[in-house]
Design a protein around this motif. Structure first.
Motif, PDB file in Angstrom:
ATOM      1  N   SER A  36      14.456  81.650  68.019  1.00 46.14           N
ATOM      2  CA  SER A  36      14.456  81.557  66.554  1.00 46.14           C
ATOM      3  C   SER A  36      13.399  80.562  66.077  1.00 46.14           C
ATOM      4  N   ALA A  37      13.206  79.471  66.835  1.00 49.83           N
ATOM      5  CA  ALA A  37      12.188  78.492  66.461  1.00 49.83           C
ATOM      6  C   ALA A  37      10.780  79.078  66.584  1.00 49.83           C
ATOM      7  N   ALA A  38      10.567  79.856  67.638  1.00 50.51           N
ATOM      8  CA  ALA A  38       9.227  80.412  67.881  1.00 50.51           C
ATOM      9  C   ALA A  38       8.884  81.564  66.943  1.00 50.51           C
ATOM     10  N   THR A  39       9.913  82.289  66.493  1.00 49.84           N
ATOM     11  CA  THR A  39       9.654  83.470  65.655  1.00 49.84           C
ATOM     12  C   THR A  39       9.899  83.208  64.169  1.00 49.84           C
ATOM     13  N   SER A  42      15.550  81.583  60.487  1.00 48.89           N
ATOM     14  CA  SER A  42      16.335  80.453  59.986  1.00 48.89           C
ATOM     15  C   SER A  42      17.585  80.272  60.833  1.00 48.89           C
ATOM     16  N   PRO A  43      18.174  79.075  60.864  1.00 54.01           N
ATOM     17  CA  PRO A  43      19.406  78.858  61.638  1.00 54.01           C
ATOM     18  C   PRO A  43      20.531  79.819  61.251  1.00 54.01           C
ATOM     19  N   ALA A  44      20.660  80.120  59.956  1.00 49.70           N
ATOM     20  CA  ALA A  44      21.728  81.017  59.508  1.00 49.70           C
ATOM     21  C   ALA A  44      21.519  82.445  59.999  1.00 49.70           C
ATOM     22  N   GLY A  47      21.842  84.301  64.579  1.00 44.61           N
ATOM     23  CA  GLY A  47      22.808  85.203  65.200  1.00 44.61           C
ATOM     24  C   GLY A  47      22.327  86.639  65.267  1.00 44.61           C
ATOM     25  N   LEU A  48      21.349  87.003  64.417  1.00 45.76           N
ATOM     26  CA  LEU A  48      20.814  88.367  64.424  1.00 45.76           C
ATOM     27  C   LEU A  48      20.146  88.710  65.748  1.00 45.76           C
ATOM     28  N   ILE A  49      19.663  87.713  66.471  1.00 45.89           N
ATOM     29  CA  ILE A  49      19.017  87.948  67.761  1.00 45.89           C
ATOM     30  C   ILE A  49      19.987  88.649  68.705  1.00 45.89           C
ATOM     31  N   VAL A  50      21.231  88.203  68.711  1.00 47.84           N
ATOM     32  CA  VAL A  50      22.264  88.825  69.550  1.00 47.84           C
ATOM     33  C   VAL A  50      22.861  90.045  68.856  1.00 47.84           C
ATOM     34  N   THR A  51      23.093  89.930  67.557  1.00 51.62           N
ATOM     35  CA  THR A  51      23.761  90.990  66.807  1.00 51.62           C
ATOM     36  C   THR A  51      22.995  92.316  66.854  1.00 51.62           C
ATOM     37  N   LEU A  52      21.671  92.269  66.661  1.00 52.29           N
ATOM     38  CA  LEU A  52      20.898  93.507  66.632  1.00 52.29           C
ATOM     39  C   LEU A  52      20.862  94.192  67.993  1.00 52.29           C
ATOM     40  N   TRP A 360      26.530  82.498  61.533  1.00 53.36           N
ATOM     41  CA  TRP A 360      26.596  82.099  60.125  1.00 53.36           C
ATOM     42  C   TRP A 360      27.595  80.959  59.915  1.00 53.36           C
ATOM     43  N   MET A 361      28.777  81.076  60.535  1.00 58.61           N
ATOM     44  CA  MET A 361      29.798  80.029  60.377  1.00 58.61           C
ATOM     45  C   MET A 361      29.309  78.693  60.934  1.00 58.61           C
TER      46      MET A 361
END
Length: 407
Positions: A36-39, A42-44, A47-52, A360-361
């Motif tokens: 997430s830092a490299a791409t 946002s922190p919120a 979770g999309l990295i795993v979710t998708l 998100w939580m």
């Protein structure tokens, strides 16, 4: 297919292949922070990295895995794995969020080849050995899930997360060509059209209570499992624990001890204790989230308890997956791929929801809120189990009354 039973070497090959394929789904779980830092995510939205990945897997389970009841299986597996390798390459070279998230979706979509391999093993086995064969292949799947997280962290710490996905692309390509060389052809007897094949999924869901119930139980457990492994690496890398990727890898490696629950669950199911074994698995899930909320402020004690919690949670997930797979594979061979696809799609939907909610939580409400959310997933599944228990008791009471009536 031959009437000869599957060889031990083939079982080992299928178990290894399944583990290496599904590992592609989980490499990103302990790498959410650096990716997430490299791409620029946002922190919120991390979770999309795993979710998708899990959404892609769900789509593949519903639209690709059922083809195992219609098309030649070896070619279907080979094609799916080549697509997965291409998506892993895209992940490896990603420099923006949209590139990586597109790759994540594609990795999930292609990795469903693993769920064509598992029924393939069942088809190659004789009736007397089918349960043992499927159990060994599913054990390979579980080891792939559990080893992927520490492997990804160790490689990323020594090199970078780009190397993790590039190496995975090479591994999946090798698996694709080995399976094409070693697997026999399997052409299903079905001659229905693809739209009718897909339409039958809804019918199977409505007409198979065991499928609905087992999928619901594991959706709760797998949702909490995905949530845990989405937010815990973020917590471990944060200001409280300050763990490196190697430290996170060791943490994830210790969690593998939970795999010991798989053979125990299988034996309990063989002895007719599936109902109570399911309750134990779901209860372990609740305990796994309760433990980290009960510890004092000491960093070392908190870390030790978190390690125990990860083992307890993994035990619950491993046990419940074996219980569910055993129940599903006792149903008709002619619909095995479709039942397996629906089962995995439903509980992976729970996983996708868990990882999205967890990210998100954690970002908006903190660690304890994420833990409570994970506990709620398992608690809901446990409440649903109570309904089965009460129905069984009610049915037994009615039968006992009837048995006691004079003829």
């Amino acid at each position: 297919m031959s009437n000869k039973d599957i060889s031990s070497g083939m079982v080992t090959l299928l178990a290894t292949a399944t583990g290496l394929i599904v590992a592609s789904l989980y490499y990103a779980q302990t790498l959410v922070g650096p990716i997430s830092a490299a791409t620029g995510l946002s922190p919120a939205a991390a979770g999309l990295i795993v979710t998708l990945t899990q959404i892609g897997y769900c789509i593949g389970l519903l639209f690709i895995v059922p083809l195992g009841d219609l098309l030649e299986n070896r070619r279907l597996i080979f094609t799916g794995l080549l697509f997965t390798a291409a998506m892993l390459v895209l992940a490896a070279i990603s420099s923006s969020a949209w590139m990586f998230l597109t790759a994540a979706l594609g990795i999930g979509l292609g990795s469903v080849a693993a769920q064509i391999v598992v029924p393939f093993a069942a088809h190659m086995s004789q009736e007397a050995t089918r349960g043992a064969t499927v159990g060994k292949v599913v054990s390979g799947l579980l080891l792939g899930i559990m080893l992927s997280r520490p492997a990804a962290s160790l490689i990323a710490d020594a090199t970078s997360w780009h190397v993790v996905f590039g190496g995975a692309a090479v591994v999946v390509t090798i698996v694709a060509f080995v399976l094409r060389a070693k697997l026999p052809q399997r052409v299903p007897n079905h001659h229905i059209t693809y739209p009718k094949l897909l339409g039958s999924l809804w019918h199977l869901f409505l007409q198979t209570p065991v499928l609905r119930r087992r999928a619901a139980y594991h959706a709760g457990l797998f949702g909490s499992f995905s949530l845990f492994w989405t937010v815990t690496p973020l917590m471990l890398a944060g200001p409280v624990f300050h763990l490196s990727q190697t430290g996170i890898a060791i943490f994830a490696l210790v969690g593998m001890a939970g795999a010991i629950a798989s053979p125990v669950a299988g034996k309990l199911a063989d002895q007719g204790h599936t109902l109570m074994a399911t309750a134990a698995a779901l209860a372990l899930g609740v305990i796994g989230f309760a433990l980290p909320m009960l510890v004092p402020g000491s960093r070392n004690v908190a870390l030790a308890v978190l390690v125990i919690a990860s083992i307890v949670l993994d035990m619950g997930v491993a046990a419940n997956l074996v219980l569910g797979q055993r129940a599903i594979f006792t149903l008709g061979a002619e619909v095995r791929s479709r039942l397996n696809g629906v089962y995995f799609a439903l509980f992976f939907a729970g996983g996708a929801l868990g990882s999205a909610l967890g990210g998100w939580m954690f970002a908006t409400h903190g660690w304890h809120a994420a833990l409570l959310t994970g506990m709620a997933f398992n608690g809901a599944a446990l409440l649903y189990w109570v309904s089965e228990y009460l129905n069984r008791r009610s049915g037994s009471s009615v039968q006992s009354s009837l048995d006691g009536q004079p003829g």
